[in-house]
Design a protein around this motif. Structure first.
Motif, PDB file in Angstrom:
ATOM      1  N   ILE A   1      -7.421  -1.945  17.150  1.00  7.25           N
ATOM      2  CA  ILE A   1      -7.595  -3.387  17.317  1.00  7.25           C
ATOM      3  C   ILE A   1      -9.024  -3.655  17.780  1.00  7.25           C
ATOM      4  CG2 ILE A   1      -6.744  -3.363  19.714  1.00  7.25           C
ATOM      5  CD1 ILE A   1      -5.490  -6.134  19.147  1.00  7.25           C
ATOM      6  N   SER A   2      -9.595  -4.735  17.271  1.00  9.07           N
ATOM      7  CA  SER A   2     -10.942  -5.128  17.682  1.00  9.07           C
ATOM      8  C   SER A   2     -11.044  -6.645  17.630  1.00  9.07           C
ATOM      9  CB  SER A   2     -11.997  -4.470  16.788  1.00  9.07           C
ATOM     10  OG  SER A   2     -11.833  -4.874  15.441  1.00  9.07           O
ATOM     11  N   ARG A   3     -12.111  -7.147  18.193  1.00  8.94           N
ATOM     12  CA  ARG A   3     -12.289  -8.604  18.194  1.00  8.94           C
ATOM     13  C   ARG A   3     -13.759  -8.934  18.046  1.00  8.94           C
ATOM     14  NH1 ARG A   3      -9.581 -10.600  23.366  1.00  8.94           N
ATOM     15  NH2 ARG A   3     -10.467 -12.617  22.743  1.00  8.94           N
ATOM     16  N   ASP A   4     -14.009 -10.097  17.450  1.00 10.99           N
ATOM     17  CA  ASP A   4     -15.354 -10.638  17.346  1.00 10.99           C
ATOM     18  C   ASP A   4     -15.272 -12.061  17.884  1.00 10.99           C
ATOM     19  OD1 ASP A   4     -17.808 -11.739  16.628  1.00 10.99           O
ATOM     20  OD2 ASP A   4     -17.884 -10.684  14.727  1.00 10.99           O
ATOM     21  N   ASN A   5     -15.586 -12.207  19.144  1.00  8.39           N
ATOM     22  CA  ASN A   5     -15.441 -13.518  19.769  1.00  8.39           C
ATOM     23  C   ASN A   5     -16.368 -14.556  19.147  1.00  8.39           C
ATOM     24  OD1 ASN A   5     -13.433 -12.602  21.476  1.00  8.39           O
ATOM     25  ND2 ASN A   5     -14.812 -12.273  23.210  1.00  8.39           N
ATOM     26  N   ALA A   6     -17.499 -14.101  18.648  1.00  4.02           N
ATOM     27  CA  ALA A   6     -18.427 -15.035  18.003  1.00  4.02           C
ATOM     28  C   ALA A   6     -17.818 -15.634  16.739  1.00  4.02           C
ATOM     29  CB  ALA A   6     -19.739 -14.339  17.684  1.00  4.02           C
ATOM     30  N   LYS A   7     -16.981 -14.838  16.064  1.00  2.00           N
ATOM     31  CA  LYS A   7     -16.313 -15.312  14.849  1.00  2.00           C
ATOM     32  C   LYS A   7     -14.912 -15.843  15.147  1.00  2.00           C
ATOM     33  CE  LYS A   7     -18.785 -12.330  11.622  1.00  2.00           C
ATOM     34  NZ  LYS A   7     -18.681 -11.298  10.565  1.00  2.00           N
ATOM     35  N   ASN A   8     -14.527 -15.767  16.423  1.00  2.00           N
ATOM     36  CA  ASN A   8     -13.200 -16.248  16.824  1.00  2.00           C
ATOM     37  C   ASN A   8     -12.095 -15.548  16.028  1.00  2.00           C
ATOM     38  OD1 ASN A   8     -12.429 -17.941  18.947  1.00  2.00           O
ATOM     39  ND2 ASN A   8     -11.775 -19.580  17.569  1.00  2.00           N
ATOM     40  N   THR A   9     -12.275 -14.250  15.832  1.00  2.00           N
ATOM     41  CA  THR A   9     -11.392 -13.471  14.968  1.00  2.00           C
ATOM     42  C   THR A   9     -11.024 -12.142  15.618  1.00  2.00           C
ATOM     43  OG1 THR A   9     -12.388 -14.467  13.002  1.00  2.00           O
ATOM     44  CG2 THR A   9     -11.170 -12.425  12.671  1.00  2.00           C
ATOM     45  N   VAL A  10      -9.785 -11.727  15.383  1.00  2.00           N
ATOM     46  CA  VAL A  10      -9.271 -10.440  15.830  1.00  2.00           C
ATOM     47  C   VAL A  10      -8.868  -9.636  14.603  1.00  2.00           C
ATOM     48  CG1 VAL A  10      -7.510  -9.301  17.220  1.00  2.00           C
ATOM     49  CG2 VAL A  10      -8.441 -11.468  17.954  1.00  2.00           C
ATOM     50  N   TYR A  11      -9.019  -8.326  14.699  1.00  2.00           N
ATOM     51  CA  TYR A  11      -8.731  -7.449  13.568  1.00  2.00           C
ATOM     52  C   TYR A  11      -7.747  -6.356  13.966  1.00  2.00           C
ATOM     53  CZ  TYR A  11     -13.134  -9.580  12.112  1.00  2.00           C
ATOM     54  OH  TYR A  11     -14.136 -10.477  11.808  1.00  2.00           O
ATOM     55  N   LEU A  12      -7.068  -5.841  12.964  1.00  2.00           N
ATOM     56  CA  LEU A  12      -6.228  -4.658  13.152  1.00  2.00           C
ATOM     57  C   LEU A  12      -6.457  -3.735  11.967  1.00  2.00           C
ATOM     58  CD1 LEU A  12      -4.083  -3.334  15.014  1.00  2.00           C
ATOM     59  CD2 LEU A  12      -2.351  -4.248  13.443  1.00  2.00           C
ATOM     60  N   GLN A  13      -7.179  -2.652  12.205  1.00  6.56           N
ATOM     61  CA  GLN A  13      -7.389  -1.639  11.186  1.00  6.56           C
ATOM     62  C   GLN A  13      -6.224  -0.668  11.231  1.00  6.56           C
ATOM     63  OE1 GLN A  13      -9.998  -1.182   8.843  1.00  6.56           O
ATOM     64  NE2 GLN A  13      -8.557   0.364   8.087  1.00  6.56           N
ATOM     65  N   MET A  14      -5.552  -0.521  10.107  1.00 10.77           N
ATOM     66  CA  MET A  14      -4.367   0.334  10.041  1.00 10.77           C
ATOM     67  C   MET A  14      -4.626   1.463   9.055  1.00 10.77           C
ATOM     68  SD  MET A  14      -1.379  -2.573  10.058  1.00 10.77           S
ATOM     69  CE  MET A  14      -1.755  -3.125   8.414  1.00 10.77           C
ATOM     70  N   ASN A  15      -4.639   2.677   9.549  1.00 10.87           N
ATOM     71  CA  ASN A  15      -4.851   3.871   8.720  1.00 10.87           C
ATOM     72  C   ASN A  15      -3.608   4.744   8.718  1.00 10.87           C
ATOM     73  OD1 ASN A  15      -7.549   3.038   8.347  1.00 10.87           O
ATOM     74  ND2 ASN A  15      -8.224   4.167  10.160  1.00 10.87           N
ATOM     75  N   SER A  16      -3.553   5.661   7.776  1.00  7.36           N
ATOM     76  CA  SER A  16      -2.430   6.607   7.672  1.00  7.36           C
ATOM     77  C   SER A  16      -1.092   5.876   7.745  1.00  7.36           C
ATOM     78  CB  SER A  16      -2.520   7.657   8.796  1.00  7.36           C
ATOM     79  OG  SER A  16      -3.744   8.351   8.738  1.00  7.36           O
ATOM     80  N   LEU A  17      -0.968   4.828   6.972  1.00  6.06           N
ATOM     81  CA  LEU A  17       0.227   3.996   7.030  1.00  6.06           C
ATOM     82  C   LEU A  17       1.458   4.765   6.579  1.00  6.06           C
ATOM     83  CD1 LEU A  17      -1.377   0.679   5.837  1.00  6.06           C
ATOM     84  CD2 LEU A  17      -0.044   0.947   7.930  1.00  6.06           C
ATOM     85  N   LYS A  18       2.575   4.423   7.198  1.00  3.62           N
ATOM     86  CA  LYS A  18       3.857   5.048   6.914  1.00  3.62           C
ATOM     87  C   LYS A  18       4.845   3.973   6.474  1.00  3.62           C
ATOM     88  CE  LYS A  18       3.074   8.249  10.783  1.00  3.62           C
ATOM     89  NZ  LYS A  18       3.628   8.752  12.067  1.00  3.62           N
TER      90      LYS A  18
ATOM     91  N   VAL B   1       0.853  -1.188   0.000  1.00  9.77           N
ATOM     92  CA  VAL B   1       0.000   0.000   0.000  1.00  9.77           C
ATOM     93  C   VAL B   1       0.894   1.245   0.000  1.00  9.77           C
ATOM     94  CG1 VAL B   1      -0.160   0.069   2.521  1.00  9.77           C
ATOM     95  CG2 VAL B   1      -1.993   1.062   1.140  1.00  9.77           C
ATOM     96  N   GLN B   2       0.387   2.315  -0.553  1.00  9.48           N
ATOM     97  CA  GLN B   2       1.137   3.569  -0.552  1.00  9.48           C
ATOM     98  C   GLN B   2       1.020   4.250   0.812  1.00  9.48           C
ATOM     99  OE1 GLN B   2      -0.256   5.915  -3.913  1.00  9.48           O
ATOM    100  NE2 GLN B   2       1.493   5.210  -5.120  1.00  9.48           N
ATOM    101  N   ALA B   3       2.001   5.050   1.114  1.00 10.04           N
ATOM    102  CA  ALA B   3       1.954   5.821   2.350  1.00 10.04           C
ATOM    103  C   ALA B   3       0.663   6.637   2.414  1.00 10.04           C
ATOM    104  CB  ALA B   3       3.170   6.741   2.447  1.00 10.04           C
ATOM    105  N   GLY B   4       0.063   6.652   3.587  1.00 10.01           N
ATOM    106  CA  GLY B   4      -1.212   7.325   3.764  1.00 10.01           C
ATOM    107  C   GLY B   4      -2.412   6.419   3.564  1.00 10.01           C
ATOM    108  N   GLY B   5      -2.183   5.236   3.044  1.00 10.41           N
ATOM    109  CA  GLY B   5      -3.259   4.298   2.791  1.00 10.41           C
ATOM    110  C   GLY B   5      -3.656   3.495   4.011  1.00 10.41           C
ATOM    111  N   SER B   6      -4.555   2.539   3.777  1.00 12.33           N
ATOM    112  CA  SER B   6      -5.102   1.731   4.882  1.00 12.33           C
ATOM    113  C   SER B   6      -5.089   0.254   4.513  1.00 12.33           C
ATOM    114  CB  SER B   6      -6.548   2.145   5.187  1.00 12.33           C
ATOM    115  OG  SER B   6      -6.616   3.486   5.610  1.00 12.33           O
TER     116      SER B   6
END
Length: 123
Positions: A69-86, A11-16
């Motif tokens: 960071i977030s989690r959905d225990n019902a889906k047994n899944t964890v997430y990491l949303q990354m914005n403004s990437l450098k 991804v380009q800098a500034g992307g997600s």
């Protein structure tokens, strides 16, 4: 036990990007969950963690305000949303599961690790 990380890419800098970590063989609701990253030639470092209940999150100073960071225990899944990437966010990102006690920022608390997903941020 398997922690399958996905969602990495170029991804380009500034992307997600949004990383996912799907667990099998373990019920993540019993664990604090975290993301770590390792750049070439560097040690693996803490990025973010979330308590088993989801009510408390922790972030490295370098990503605070940009990553969520977030989690959905019902889906047994964890997430990491990354914005403004450098470009300095470029690394292999690993998800991991830690026992409920202690400091979720401490790498030594984690008992299960995923295989990692590559994130590359171009300038």
């Amino acid at each position: 036990v398997q922690l399958q990380a996905s969602g990495g890419g170029l991804v380009q800098a500034g992307g997600s990007l949004k990383l996912s970590c799907a667990a099998s063989g373990v019920t993540i609701s019993n664990y604090n969950m975290g993301w770590f990253r390792q750049a070439p030639g560097k040690e693996r470092e803490f990025v973010a963690a979330i308590r088993w209940s989801g009510y408390r999150t922790y972030y490295a100073d370098s990503v605070k305000g940009r990553f969520t960071i977030s989690r959905d225990n019902a889906k047994n899944t964890v997430y990491l949303q990354m914005n403004s990437l450098k470009p300095e966010d470029t690394a292999v990102y690993y998800c991991a599961a830690a026992d409920n006690g202690g400091d979720p920022k401490e790498r030594s608390r984690y008992v299960y690790w995923g295989q990692g997903t590559q994130v590359t941020v171009s300038s």
